[in-house]
Scaffold this motif. Sequence first.
Motif, PDB file in Angstrom:
ATOM      1  N   SER A  82       0.829  -1.205   0.000  1.00 63.66           N
ATOM      2  CA  SER A  82       0.000   0.000   0.000  1.00 63.66           C
ATOM      3  C   SER A  82       0.861   1.252   0.000  1.00 63.66           C
ATOM      4  N   GLU A  83       0.345   2.301  -0.619  1.00 66.46           N
ATOM      5  CA  GLU A  83       1.027   3.601  -0.573  1.00 66.46           C
ATOM      6  C   GLU A  83       1.257   4.026   0.883  1.00 66.46           C
ATOM      7  N   GLU A  84       0.360   3.625   1.738  1.00 70.30           N
ATOM      8  CA  GLU A  84       0.412   4.105   3.125  1.00 70.30           C
ATOM      9  C   GLU A  84       1.262   3.243   4.052  1.00 70.30           C
ATOM     10  N   ILE A 101      -2.045  -1.262  -3.747  1.00 67.17           N
ATOM     11  CA  ILE A 101      -3.165  -0.329  -3.687  1.00 67.17           C
ATOM     12  C   ILE A 101      -2.736   1.087  -3.301  1.00 67.17           C
ATOM     13  N   ASP A 102      -3.353   2.051  -3.960  1.00 69.70           N
ATOM     14  CA  ASP A 102      -3.357   3.435  -3.487  1.00 69.70           C
ATOM     15  C   ASP A 102      -4.750   3.582  -2.889  1.00 69.70           C
ATOM     16  N   PRO A 103      -4.878   3.424  -1.551  1.00 67.65           N
ATOM     17  CA  PRO A 103      -6.215   3.326  -0.952  1.00 67.65           C
ATOM     18  C   PRO A 103      -7.053   4.568  -1.207  1.00 67.65           C
ATOM     19  N   LEU A 104      -6.381   5.713  -1.209  1.00 66.09           N
ATOM     20  CA  LEU A 104      -7.101   6.968  -1.418  1.00 66.09           C
ATOM     21  C   LEU A 104      -6.253   7.854  -2.307  1.00 66.09           C
ATOM     22  N   ASP A 105      -6.642   7.981  -3.557  1.00 68.36           N
ATOM     23  CA  ASP A 105      -5.893   8.806  -4.497  1.00 68.36           C
ATOM     24  C   ASP A 105      -6.548  10.179  -4.609  1.00 68.36           C
ATOM     25  N   GLY A 106      -5.699  11.218  -4.638  1.00 71.15           N
ATOM     26  CA  GLY A 106      -6.218  12.584  -4.761  1.00 71.15           C
ATOM     27  C   GLY A 106      -6.525  13.194  -3.404  1.00 71.15           C
ATOM     28  N   SER A 107      -5.716  12.816  -2.413  1.00 65.44           N
ATOM     29  CA  SER A 107      -5.958  13.251  -1.024  1.00 65.44           C
ATOM     30  C   SER A 107      -6.165  14.763  -0.873  1.00 65.44           C
ATOM     31  N   TYR A 264       1.425   1.098  -7.725  1.00 70.13           N
ATOM     32  CA  TYR A 264      -0.012   1.180  -7.390  1.00 70.13           C
ATOM     33  C   TYR A 264      -0.717   2.377  -7.996  1.00 70.13           C
ATOM     34  N   GLU A 265      -0.024   3.149  -8.859  1.00 71.85           N
ATOM     35  CA  GLU A 265      -0.723   4.215  -9.583  1.00 71.85           C
ATOM     36  C   GLU A 265      -0.581   3.986 -11.098  1.00 71.85           C
ATOM     37  N   CYS A 266       0.672   4.049 -11.593  1.00 70.22           N
ATOM     38  CA  CYS A 266       0.856   4.058 -13.055  1.00 70.22           C
ATOM     39  C   CYS A 266       0.602   2.696 -13.708  1.00 70.22           C
TER      40      CYS A 266
HETATM   41 MG   LIG Z   1      -2.353   8.589  -5.638  1.00 72.99          MG
END
Ligand SMILES: [Mg+2]
Length: 335
Positions: A82-84, A101-107, A264-266
């Motif tokens: 995870s990103e986090e 996973i990026d659990p929440l993108d665009g924070s 987890y994004e691109c």
């Molecule tokens: Mg993101």
Amino acid sequence: MQTKTPIRDLQHIPAALQPLMNALCEVGADLSRTIQRGPLGGALGAEVGANTGGDTQKALDVMADEAFAARLATADVRWFASEEQDSVVELDPKGRFALAIDPLDGSSNIEVNVSIGTIFSIFEAKEDGDASFLRPAHEQLGGGYIIYGPQTMLVVTFGKGTQEYLLDPDSKQFVLTQEAVMVPSSAREFAINASNYRHWSKPIRAYIDDCIAGDEGPREKNFNMRWVASLVAETHRIISRGGVFLYPADSRKGYEKGRLRMVYECAPIAFVIEQAGGSATDAQDRILDKSATELHARTPFVFGSTDKVSRVAAYHDLPEQEVNALFGNRGLFRV
Ligand SMILES: [Mg+2]
Ligand SMILES: O=P(O)(O)OC[C@H]1O[C@](O)(COP(=O)(O)O)[C@@H](O)[C@@H]1O
Ligand SMILES: [Mg+2]
């Protein structure tokens, strides 16, 4: 009586991945409701810490991360990245899959009521956690995103086209709305954070200069610009009406490879876009042919309609004097 699954129409989802996808969508539907309630559910945008990448963590980032990790532990997932979280976590030693996973993108958009999302990538698990993710992106079994916007949607591919599902607020199920999403090729629209203009490389500046020059420049037509600062929202717009997205490398410290994360994004966005007939590169080379060197590695990212993505790459092959020329004198790209 049959129990309702979080996804109503399962026919495009490989049978082995249905428990995992249902788990993702169950959490996605819960998150959608939390996001809709906004401040009624607490201060979702409150800063609570920082992640490995140095990004500020907001309450909703952490909440989403914990909810996905907890639910996926019983969904055949061995490795969770995870990103986090600093490193890969083993959820179920018997699990068959590895999920990034990026659990929440665009924070940055949590408090301003603008679309945000969740991005995910699925591989077959290997014995080693890191090795399950640090491999060519074309080995993904599935990839996609959930967008929490005016409508909550799932857009996903398992390598046989890209499908779109809409969360029906009445039945609380994700319902199939498009079996074969295609990126339209007609839009004259680009998305880039133009405040970084002075930090870009010459080919990126030249490409954007020529778009901005409009019908007075070598492209001889006008372009529109958008920047939401939510990768998921930009992807959804491009999937719906075409255009191109760029988050290039730039000369700021820490942006030598752009901002966005490969694993987890691109990689999952590239998979979705290619399966919808578009293209995705690091400005020159295909993202799906690349492997991340570490879990949180960044990569420059350009994706959208194939003709536009190819044109960005072509600007990198221009002779120096062409790139340096003012747009009025750049001859090679006159249409
Ligand atoms: Mg993101
Ligand atoms: O603020 P910038 O530099 O324009 O960056 C915007 C980008 O950062 C992101 O918000 C990064 O994602 P996170 O919110 O998951 O950290 C992308 O969604 C978006 O494309
Ligand atoms: Mg995030």
